[in-house]
Structure formats: C-alpha cells, structure tokens
Design an enzyme around this catalytic site. Structure first.
Site, PDB file in Angstrom:
ATOM      1  N   GLY A  34       0.836  -1.192   0.000  1.00 39.09           N
ATOM      2  CA  GLY A  34       0.000   0.000   0.000  1.00 39.09           C
ATOM      3  C   GLY A  34       0.870   1.242   0.000  1.00 39.09           C
ATOM      4  O   GLY A  34       2.054   1.176   0.346  1.00 39.09           O
ATOM      5  N   GLN A  67       2.849   9.958   1.699  1.00 42.22           N
ATOM      6  CA  GLN A  67       4.205   9.398   1.782  1.00 42.22           C
ATOM      7  C   GLN A  67       5.107   9.869   0.658  1.00 42.22           C
ATOM      8  O   GLN A  67       6.330   9.792   0.777  1.00 42.22           O
ATOM      9  CB  GLN A  67       4.148   7.865   1.777  1.00 42.22           C
ATOM     10  CG  GLN A  67       3.509   7.267   3.021  1.00 42.22           C
ATOM     11  CD  GLN A  67       3.404   5.772   2.918  1.00 42.22           C
ATOM     12  OE1 GLN A  67       2.452   5.260   2.360  1.00 42.22           O
ATOM     13  NE2 GLN A  67       4.379   5.044   3.434  1.00 42.22           N
ATOM     14  N   CYS A 105       6.122  -0.229   7.566  1.00 37.43           N
ATOM     15  CA  CYS A 105       5.751   0.975   6.811  1.00 37.43           C
ATOM     16  C   CYS A 105       6.942   1.414   5.976  1.00 37.43           C
ATOM     17  O   CYS A 105       8.077   1.458   6.474  1.00 37.43           O
ATOM     18  CB  CYS A 105       5.348   2.092   7.765  1.00 37.43           C
ATOM     19  SG  CYS A 105       4.869   3.623   6.943  1.00 37.43           S
ATOM     20  N   LEU A 106       6.682   1.761   4.721  1.00 36.69           N
ATOM     21  CA  LEU A 106       7.763   2.223   3.845  1.00 36.69           C
ATOM     22  C   LEU A 106       8.359   3.533   4.363  1.00 36.69           C
ATOM     23  O   LEU A 106       9.497   3.863   4.016  1.00 36.69           O
ATOM     24  CB  LEU A 106       7.233   2.402   2.420  1.00 36.69           C
ATOM     25  CG  LEU A 106       6.765   1.105   1.740  1.00 36.69           C
ATOM     26  CD1 LEU A 106       6.103   1.411   0.407  1.00 36.69           C
ATOM     27  CD2 LEU A 106       7.938   0.133   1.554  1.00 36.69           C
ATOM     28  N   HIS A 157      -4.192   1.576   7.889  1.00 35.41           N
ATOM     29  CA  HIS A 157      -2.826   2.107   7.941  1.00 35.41           C
ATOM     30  C   HIS A 157      -2.674   3.271   6.946  1.00 35.41           C
ATOM     31  O   HIS A 157      -2.077   4.308   7.285  1.00 35.41           O
ATOM     32  CB  HIS A 157      -1.855   0.955   7.634  1.00 35.41           C
ATOM     33  CG  HIS A 157      -0.418   1.317   7.510  1.00 35.41           C
ATOM     34  ND1 HIS A 157       0.554   0.847   8.372  1.00 35.41           N
ATOM     35  CD2 HIS A 157       0.254   2.072   6.599  1.00 35.41           C
ATOM     36  CE1 HIS A 157       1.725   1.315   8.007  1.00 35.41           C
ATOM     37  NE2 HIS A 157       1.584   2.062   6.921  1.00 35.41           N
ATOM     38  N   GLU A 158      -3.223   3.110   5.739  1.00 32.00           N
ATOM     39  CA  GLU A 158      -3.084   4.165   4.706  1.00 32.00           C
ATOM     40  C   GLU A 158      -3.920   5.401   5.052  1.00 32.00           C
ATOM     41  O   GLU A 158      -3.463   6.540   4.854  1.00 32.00           O
ATOM     42  CB  GLU A 158      -3.489   3.645   3.327  1.00 32.00           C
ATOM     43  CG  GLU A 158      -2.752   2.420   2.810  1.00 32.00           C
ATOM     44  CD  GLU A 158      -1.254   2.473   2.952  1.00 32.00           C
ATOM     45  OE1 GLU A 158      -0.686   3.585   3.028  1.00 32.00           O
ATOM     46  OE2 GLU A 158      -0.628   1.397   3.010  1.00 32.00           O
ATOM     47  N   HIS A 185      -2.155   7.535   7.397  1.00 27.37           N
ATOM     48  CA  HIS A 185      -1.177   8.420   6.728  1.00 27.37           C
ATOM     49  C   HIS A 185      -1.858   9.706   6.259  1.00 27.37           C
ATOM     50  O   HIS A 185      -1.302  10.803   6.410  1.00 27.37           O
ATOM     51  CB  HIS A 185      -0.563   7.736   5.506  1.00 27.37           C
ATOM     52  CG  HIS A 185       0.580   6.820   5.796  1.00 27.37           C
ATOM     53  ND1 HIS A 185       1.751   7.240   6.396  1.00 27.37           N
ATOM     54  CD2 HIS A 185       0.760   5.490   5.544  1.00 27.37           C
ATOM     55  CE1 HIS A 185       2.588   6.212   6.495  1.00 27.37           C
ATOM     56  NE2 HIS A 185       2.010   5.138   5.996  1.00 27.37           N
TER      57      HIS A 185
HETATM   58  O1  GNR Z   1       4.077  -2.572   2.514  1.00 32.67           O
HETATM   59  C1  GNR Z   1       3.484  -2.428   3.587  1.00 32.67           C
HETATM   60  N1  GNR Z   1       3.224  -3.526   4.347  1.00 32.67           N
HETATM   61  C2  GNR Z   1       2.418  -3.504   5.466  1.00 32.67           C
HETATM   62  C3  GNR Z   1       2.458  -4.588   6.319  1.00 32.67           C
HETATM   63  C4  GNR Z   1       1.668  -4.614   7.442  1.00 32.67           C
HETATM   64  C5  GNR Z   1       0.809  -3.578   7.712  1.00 32.67           C
HETATM   65  C6  GNR Z   1       0.766  -2.479   6.881  1.00 32.67           C
HETATM   66  C7  GNR Z   1       1.562  -2.435   5.761  1.00 32.67           C
HETATM   67  S1  GNR Z   1       1.483  -1.071   4.701  1.00 32.67           S
HETATM   68  C8  GNR Z   1       3.112  -1.082   4.063  1.00 32.67           C
HETATM   69  C9  GNR Z   1       3.298  -0.012   3.005  1.00 32.67           C
HETATM   70  C10 GNR Z   1       3.116   1.350   3.625  1.00 32.67           C
HETATM   71  O2  GNR Z   1       3.913   1.873   4.365  1.00 32.67           O
HETATM   72  N2  GNR Z   1       1.987   1.942   3.404  1.00 32.67           N
HETATM   73  O3  GNR Z   1       1.710   3.125   3.963  1.00 32.67           O
HETATM   74 NI    NI Z   2       2.899   3.215   5.773  1.00 30.75          NI
END
Ligand code: GNR
Ligand code: NI
Length: 168
Positions: free
Chosen positions: A46, A51, A92-93, A134-135, A138
């Site tokens: 995601g 980001q 998270c990236l 999670h997104e 952000h």
């Molecule tokens: O790639 C991603 N893997 C992930 C694994 C567990 C819970 C959430 C994520 S999202 C993350 C990519 C990212 O940072 N999205 O904002």
């Molecule tokens: Ni993230």
C-alpha cells in the site's frame, strides 16, 4: 512513469493532514500510476499520497503476489463494522526496517471514489482491513509508530535519524 521519493519518519511532512480530492483529472491519474509504480518497486502492499509528499486524500494498494490487483481509493471514509479488534505485525515504507504489533478494528466498510470520481463501497477484513486503516492514518498525518510506547517510538526515531545522517 516515475518513481517518487518516499518520506521517512520523523519527517514532519508526514504529519500533514491531507486535503480531499475535488478535481478528477489526468494529473490525478498520473499520480496514481506513479504511486503504484513506486509501491511495486519498494516493494509494498500500500502507499498513501502523503508518503510521496502529495497531501491529497488518495491511496493505492495491491495485496496480490503478482501485481494483478491494483486498487485506487480516493477520499476514503472508514466505518467500523465489527467491535472486534485484531493485531498484526505492521511495517511501513516510511519507517523502513521496523515491524511492530498494532491492534486495529477487524472488519470495516470503506466508501471511496475512483479516478473518475465515481463512488464505491467495499467491506474489508484481515490484511486488506489493516492496510486500508494504515493508509488512511497516513492521510490524517498518523503513523503506526504512534500506537507504540514512547520508548519504542523514540528508539526507532533515533535509529532512523542516525541512518539519515549517515546517508546525507
Ligand atoms: O508494505 C506495507 N506492508 C504492510 C504490512 C503490514 C501492515 C501495513 C503495511 S502497509 C506497508 C506499506 C506502507 O507503508 N503503506 O503506507
Ligand atoms: Ni505506511
């Protein structure tokens, strides 16, 4: 097509609350494409516009193994369906190299718009639910580290700052 640089914690730009999308034009479609390319290259499941320093309410995701199921959600609104919560080891990236357990609502309903501005609804549980929550965090300027103890969050902050200094 372009790979976009991903902001990393504790960059304060990640704390920006993203604005609703009101114009559904070619530039928006191009940004969605670039976000998908950036997410696949990372690799991630995601990516929120926040980001990549675009503070508009758009996110992309793809939970498939073979890049076959890209999804684009614009102006997403989450409604909790279950009172039940589940934990997941999140990464998270924007917080590269760190994984921690986070508790979130299990089942959600999401209303969003597509690139044409057409509304749609989906129900999600499991990893899709985790990823969308999670997104959307952000887009609200929140990161998964905000759910951790300040001790854990500050340890991660110090380590990433050190890495950023070394890479500067
Ligand atoms: O790639 C991603 N893997 C992930 C694994 C567990 C819970 C959430 C994520 S999202 C993350 C990519 C990212 O940072 N999205 O904002
Ligand atoms: Ni993230």
């Amino acid at each position: 097509m372009a790979l976009l640089p991903i902001l990393e914690f504790p960059d304060t730009r990640l704390r920006t609350v993203a604005k609703p999308v009101t114009v559904f034009d070619d530039a928006l479609a191009q940004l969605a494409k670039d976000m998908l390319e950036t997410m696949y290259a990372a690799p991630g499941i995601g990516l929120a516009a926040s980001q990549v320093n675009h503070h508009i309410r758009m996110l992309v995701l793809d939970l498939s193994e073979d890049q076959s199921a890209p999804q684009i959600l614009i102006n997403p609104q989450i409604e909790k369906v279950s009172a039940e919560t589940k934990t997941y080891d999140e990464g998270c990236l924007s917080v590269p190299g760190f994984y921690e357990t986070v508790e979130r609502t299990d089942v959600i309903r999401v209303t969003a718009q597509d690139l044409q501005g057409k509304p749609f609804t989906l129900e999600a549980d499991g990893l899709l639910s985790v990823c969308i929550q999670h997104e959307v965090d952000h887009l609200d300027g929140k990161l998964f580290v905000d759910y951790l103890s300040s001790l854990k969050r500050n340890r991660i902050k110090t380590k990433l700052e050190k890495l950023h200094r070394a890479n500067a």
